[in-house]
Structures are given as C-alpha cells and as structure tokens.
Design a protein around this motif. Structure first.
Motif, PDB file in Angstrom:
ATOM      1  N   ILE A  41       0.843  -1.190   0.000  1.00  4.79           N
ATOM      2  CA  ILE A  41       0.000   0.000   0.000  1.00  4.79           C
ATOM      3  C   ILE A  41       0.884   1.248   0.000  1.00  4.79           C
ATOM      4  N   TYR A  42       0.661   2.117  -1.014  1.00  6.59           N
ATOM      5  CA  TYR A  42       1.385   3.396  -1.071  1.00  6.59           C
ATOM      6  C   TYR A  42       0.650   4.457  -0.243  1.00  6.59           C
ATOM      7  N   SER A  43      -0.675   4.490  -0.405  1.00  8.30           N
ATOM      8  CA  SER A  43      -1.506   5.354   0.427  1.00  8.30           C
ATOM      9  C   SER A  43      -2.930   4.829   0.359  1.00  8.30           C
ATOM     10  N   TYR A  44      -3.777   5.288   1.291  1.00  6.09           N
ATOM     11  CA  TYR A  44      -5.157   4.783   1.320  1.00  6.09           C
ATOM     12  C   TYR A  44      -6.017   5.775   2.075  1.00  6.09           C
ATOM     13  N   SER A  45      -7.333   5.596   1.925  1.00  7.80           N
ATOM     14  CA  SER A  45      -8.285   6.383   2.719  1.00  7.80           C
ATOM     15  C   SER A  45      -9.525   5.550   2.973  1.00  7.80           C
TER      16      SER A  45
ATOM     17  N   ASN B 144     -11.541  11.662  -1.423  1.00  8.76           N
ATOM     18  CA  ASN B 144     -10.686  10.538  -1.010  1.00  8.76           C
ATOM     19  C   ASN B 144      -9.359  10.481  -1.768  1.00  8.76           C
ATOM     20  N   THR B 145      -9.277  11.136  -2.935  1.00 13.93           N
ATOM     21  CA  THR B 145      -7.961  11.208  -3.575  1.00 13.93           C
ATOM     22  C   THR B 145      -7.068  12.219  -2.846  1.00 13.93           C
ATOM     23  N   TYR B 146      -7.651  13.347  -2.425  1.00 14.27           N
ATOM     24  CA  TYR B 146      -6.869  14.281  -1.603  1.00 14.27           C
ATOM     25  C   TYR B 146      -6.532  13.659  -0.251  1.00 14.27           C
ATOM     26  N   ALA B 147      -7.433  12.814   0.262  1.00 14.55           N
ATOM     27  CA  ALA B 147      -7.162  12.141   1.541  1.00 14.55           C
ATOM     28  C   ALA B 147      -5.925  11.257   1.416  1.00 14.55           C
ATOM     29  N   MET B 148      -5.743  10.636   0.252  1.00 14.66           N
ATOM     30  CA  MET B 148      -4.539   9.804   0.066  1.00 14.66           C
ATOM     31  C   MET B 148      -3.277  10.663   0.003  1.00 14.66           C
ATOM     32  N   VAL B 149      -3.408  11.896  -0.493  1.00 15.62           N
ATOM     33  CA  VAL B 149      -2.272  12.822  -0.439  1.00 15.62           C
ATOM     34  C   VAL B 149      -1.933  13.126   1.020  1.00 15.62           C
ATOM     35  N   ALA B 150      -2.968  13.386   1.799  1.00 16.14           N
ATOM     36  CA  ALA B 150      -2.749  13.701   3.221  1.00 16.14           C
ATOM     37  C   ALA B 150      -2.136  12.511   3.958  1.00 16.14           C
ATOM     38  N   ARG B 151      -2.673  11.316   3.692  1.00 13.84           N
ATOM     39  CA  ARG B 151      -2.148  10.110   4.359  1.00 13.84           C
ATOM     40  C   ARG B 151      -0.661   9.920   4.066  1.00 13.84           C
ATOM     41  N   ARG B 152      -0.286  10.080   2.797  1.00 16.30           N
ATOM     42  CA  ARG B 152       1.118   9.869   2.434  1.00 16.30           C
ATOM     43  C   ARG B 152       2.005  10.954   3.058  1.00 16.30           C
ATOM     44  N   HIS B 153       1.490  12.192   3.093  1.00 14.78           N
ATOM     45  CA  HIS B 153       2.255  13.292   3.700  1.00 14.78           C
ATOM     46  C   HIS B 153       2.490  13.003   5.184  1.00 14.78           C
ATOM     47  N   MET B 154       1.469  12.496   5.840  1.00 10.19           N
ATOM     48  CA  MET B 154       1.610  12.133   7.257  1.00 10.19           C
ATOM     49  C   MET B 154       2.651  11.029   7.431  1.00 10.19           C
ATOM     50  N   HIS B 155       2.610  10.041   6.519  1.00  8.55           N
ATOM     51  CA  HIS B 155       3.525   8.896   6.616  1.00  8.55           C
ATOM     52  C   HIS B 155       4.973   9.330   6.410  1.00  8.55           C
ATOM     53  N   GLU B 156       5.209  10.163   5.411  1.00  7.43           N
ATOM     54  CA  GLU B 156       6.596  10.514   5.074  1.00  7.43           C
ATOM     55  C   GLU B 156       7.179  11.597   5.965  1.00  7.43           C
ATOM     56  N   PHE B 157       6.295  12.543   6.399  1.00  7.47           N
ATOM     57  CA  PHE B 157       6.832  13.749   7.055  1.00  7.47           C
ATOM     58  C   PHE B 157       6.324  13.942   8.484  1.00  7.47           C
ATOM     59  N   GLY B 158       5.461  13.067   8.947  1.00  9.10           N
ATOM     60  CA  GLY B 158       4.953  13.206  10.310  1.00  9.10           C
ATOM     61  C   GLY B 158       3.915  14.301  10.476  1.00  9.10           C
ATOM     62  N   THR B 159       3.347  14.750   9.368  1.00  7.81           N
ATOM     63  CA  THR B 159       2.297  15.762   9.426  1.00  7.81           C
ATOM     64  C   THR B 159       1.105  15.221  10.220  1.00  7.81           C
ATOM     65  N   THR B 160       0.440  16.088  10.986  1.00  5.80           N
ATOM     66  CA  THR B 160      -0.660  15.637  11.839  1.00  5.80           C
ATOM     67  C   THR B 160      -1.988  16.288  11.431  1.00  5.80           C
TER      68      THR B 160
END
Lengths: 101, 389
Positions: A41-45, B144-160
């Motif tokens: 998984i690369y990203s998910y929601s 939900n596509t923007y949500a995946m941007v947010a999720r990845r940003h949180m994962h890589e950079f610790g954004t909350t």
C-alpha cells in the motif's frame, strides 16, 4: 483479467495503465505483461461518503507501477501504508486484500 | 519572451451570492463580467479578448462572446479545472504582449449548490477518457484522492491532523470579517478534529465549501492601465504546469506547483521571501500544506509545522494566506476556486481588503491554484503580482 501492464521493449520500463505509446519514451513497441498481483500500500483512505465505508488505495506493484484500487476483505486496523497486499479479482475488477501471514 | 510587466489587472469582482437558485449560469457570468469592467472603469465595448473555461455555458468562449455582444479578436477556452482563471491571467498577459488583444475579460461562474450538473464531473465517468476504466470502479472522489495525499504526507513527514486543522482555523479567522462568507464562524483545531470524517484522515472541516457564484477579472495593456483611476496591479510572473500519475510512477508528496512556482518567481525576479500576501488554493487543508512547500515558502515536509499556531493568520503569523476566508470558509464557485484567489490578491495589493485582514504595505502578492486533483492529475498555476502605483 488480472492486472495488465505495458512493458516497453525500447526503454525497458513498465507502466500502468497500459497504453501505446510508452509514456516514458514514446516508443510504440509495447508488450502486455500480466502483473504477479502482489504489492504494498502506497496510500489509502477509509472513505465515509457511502452507506458503508470503503477503502480506496494506491498500491505499488512488485513490478514497480502504482495503481488505484480498493482494499477489500481486510480489517481496517490491518490497513497501513507499506502493508503487503495481494490481488483478489471480483467480476473482473482488480481489488487487493491484506496478505495473510 | 518574458511577460514581466506586459499586462496589468485593472478590474476584479466577486459575486456576492453563495446560493443563486434564481440566477441562470449565463446571467452569473454576465453579472461578474459587468462587475469587473465597472471596477476597472471600462465597458463591454472595450473588451477585445475573452478568456473562459469549462464552467462557461456553451462551447468555450463562443456562447459568451455572442451572449455579451462582445467584439473580440482573441479567445481562449483553456480548461485546467479550478486553476483555469489563474492560467487565463498568464495567457492574457501573453496575448497582450503579442498585440493580440488589449482588454482581456476573464469570467468564472457556476451553480453547483443550486443546480449540480453531471457536466461538472463528466471527465470522471466518460468511457472515452483513458484512465476512467482504471479509476471509476474504485469509487474515487475528490475528497478521497486528496485524503490519500494527506495520508502519504503524514507517513513521510509526520504531518498531523492538528497541523492540517490550523489551515481551516486561519481561514475562519479571516472569514469572520467577510460579510459574504458562507462560513463566517471562527473554529478551533478541536472543532475540525471533532467534525465527521469524510475520507480518513480528512474531516468535513478540512474540506472547502460548495457554493454558487463566481468572479471576473479584467487584464489590460499597461498603456490602458495608466489611463484608469485605479491602483496599478502588474503581472510580474506567471507559469503553469501539469502533473499526473505518470504511467504509474505515483508520487503524491509534491504538486505541479513545484514546477510552476519556481518558474513564476524566476520570471518575476523575486523570491518567496519577498511575498507579503499569498492566495493559496484551499480545496482541502492538505492542498495548502503541499503547495506552500512546493512554492518554496518552507522546505518539503515542513508544511505542517509551517501552517501551525496561526502562521497563516493576517496580523498574527508570518505569511497571511487567503484573507477572504478562502474556499474553506468564503466560497468555491463552480467547484473552481481560482478566480477568488486572484481577486483577494488584487484587493490586498490595492489596500482594499477588509481593514482587519489588510496586510500593511502589501506591494507584492502571489496567487496559486490547483485544478483537478492532487491525488490523480492536476494543473498548477502561479501568478506573482505587484502594485506599482
């Protein structure tokens, strides 16, 4: 149907969704390649814009390309970035689920 | 050829309505056009270039040219979604520099609240669109596509989620001074976190409003601007870029602003540190965080920390952003927020923003927009604007 990729015989790179010409080098020498159906998984929601929440995701295939899909048959607490997933087809649509240990 | 100084924004107008059940789409376009021309001190007879996008009725610029009785010698119907009016300002400057027109009218309007139309989102479902078979089955939405941007940003950079919420908090502090804002009530970080999840990790208050309305701009040759009784707002730099899923090489951590931003700054001959006010497209809170990084206001990955603790609030933080309340609180007409981004930047440069949010000595501003989705494919457009007189 599995997940079909485009393998470029000119530049050697694999792309998704499959198409001609190659999006990386422009060559029209594309061979269709079936993905093994494994990835992470690369990203998910978890999406709540429906009567039942569903999980949209980008999954990075073992072959390299990342594609949009849904994560199904997997408890939400087991879904995470980098989690291993495998292909599960339903009515010809490529979904993914968490890889059973 | 550079367009630095080749054109000026002489007129800007934002429609006051946020719900327009009794006003047609064509009337909304006509009303914002008339408003922007009146603001500039010009008339429909002066317009010789029309710039519209996918929200216009009919085929590109044809229907409105005819409907408004214009005599144009240059038309442009470039559609880059919500960033279209920002792209249009750059294209208008190019056309003016090339002598193809001298008074360019840009309009945007829509009624997604009163009269949502399948036409608004046709490209997500039409089987002739090549990505549709690979995306539509998975019920992708804008959220939900923007949500995946947010999720990845949180994962890589610790954004909350707390950091993202600060973008909304700042918008609400500005919106309380805007009598037309849809959501004029000040909210707290906790209010954002307590609002329902739309697409995890994005809450309802991480999302922009859906509103009717619109706005228009008049871009003119500098010789014409000098004869008008308005402060002169010069286009110093403009650039656009497109980014997508790149054949499967998906990287959600950066946007097309990472290309359009530096290009616009180079053309303008200035740096992010010179910018006194910034309009940053805010379809979602995460949109602002990613774009601020890409435009160079902070390092990649630092956006969450940059927006926290009120740093975007005028008079409080280091970079006042979206002092009209933005898409998060003010309006997002036609599901396309680009025109309002330019309008508020013009207000700031003229010193005509609300006194409570006006940036002192605001002589250099930026307007940046994203059209489409950061989570799939989108166009970024950046403008650097300067008040010279």
């Amino acid at each position: 149907m599995s997940v079909r990729l485009g393998g470029c015989e000119a530049c050697g790179h694999v792309h998704h969704y499959p198409r001609v010409p190659c999006p990386f080098c422009g060559s029209d020498r594309i061979a269709w390649v079936d993905a093994r159906g494994t990835g992470r998984i690369y990203s998910y929601s978890v999406t709540h814009q429906a009567s039942e929440p569903y999980v949209i995701a980008y999954v990075t295939l073992t072959e390299g390309p990342t594609l949009m899909t849904n994560i199904v048959d997997t408890p939400h607490e087991e879904i995470a970035v980098d989690a291993e997933v495998e292909l599960v087809e339903r009515d010809g649509v490529p979904f993914f689920r968490g890889t059973r240990a | 050829m550079s367009i630095r100084g080749a054109a000026c924004i002489a007129g800007a107008y934002e429609h006051p309505l946020r719900k327009a059940p009794d006003t047609s789409l064509a009337d909304l376009h006509a009303q914002v056009a008339a408003g922007a021309l009146a603001d500039a001190g010009l008339t429909f007879a002066d317009v010789d270039g029309l710039f519209v996008s996918g929200d216009a009725p009919g085929i590109g610029a044809l229907t409105l040219t005819d409907h408004l009785g214009l005599r144009v010698r240059h038309v442009d119907s470039t559609d880059t979604g919500g960033s279209s009016p920002i792209v249009a300002v750059g294209h208008a400057a190019q056309a003016i520099a090339a002598g193809k027109c001298s008074v360019a009218l840009i309009t945007l309007a829509g009624r997604p609240r009163s009269a949502p139309s399948p036409r608004d989102w046709w490209f997500l479902e039409d089987p002739s669109v090549p990505e549709v078979p690979y995306e539509l089955p998975f019920r992708h939405t804008v959220a939900n596509t923007y949500a995946m941007v947010a999720r990845r940003h949180m994962h890589e950079f610790g954004t909350t989620s707390e950091q993202l919420a600060w973008v909304k908090v700042a918008a609400s502090h500005h919106a309380r001074h805007n009598p037309h804002a849809m959501l004029p009530k000040v909210v707290t970080v906790q209010d954002v976190l307590d609002s329902p999840l739309v697409a995890d990790p994005l809450h309802r208050l991480d999302c922009c409003v859906v509103s009717d309305g619109g706005g228009a701009l008049v871009v003119v040759h500098p010789d014409i601007a000098r004869g008008l009784d308005r402060p002169t707002v010069v286009v110093r730099g403009a650039a656009e870029a497109v980014k997508g899923i790149a054949g499967g090489r998906v990287d959600l951590t950066w946007s097309a602003g990472a290309i359009s931003g530096p290009a616009a700054f180079e053309e303008a001959g200035v740096t992010p540190a010179d910018v006194k006010y910034a309009s940053i497209y805010d379809s979602f809170t995460i949109t602002v965080v990613v774009q601020l990084e890409d435009l160079g206001f902070c390092a990649k990955g630092e956006g969450g920390r940059f927006v926290a603790d009120g740093n975007l609030i005028s008079g409080v933080g280091g970079l006042p952003v979206n002092t009209d309340g933005g898409g998060l609180c003010n309006n997002h007409p036609a599901n396309r927020g680009g025109v309002t981004k330019v309008i508020e930047a013009v207000r700031q440069l003229r010193g005509e923003a609300h006194p409570a949010v006006q940036v002192p000595d605001c002589d250099l501003a930026l307007a940046h927009g994203t059209g489409g989705s950061l989570g799939t494919r989108h166009a970024g457009a950046t403008l650097v604007l300067e008040r010279t007189a």
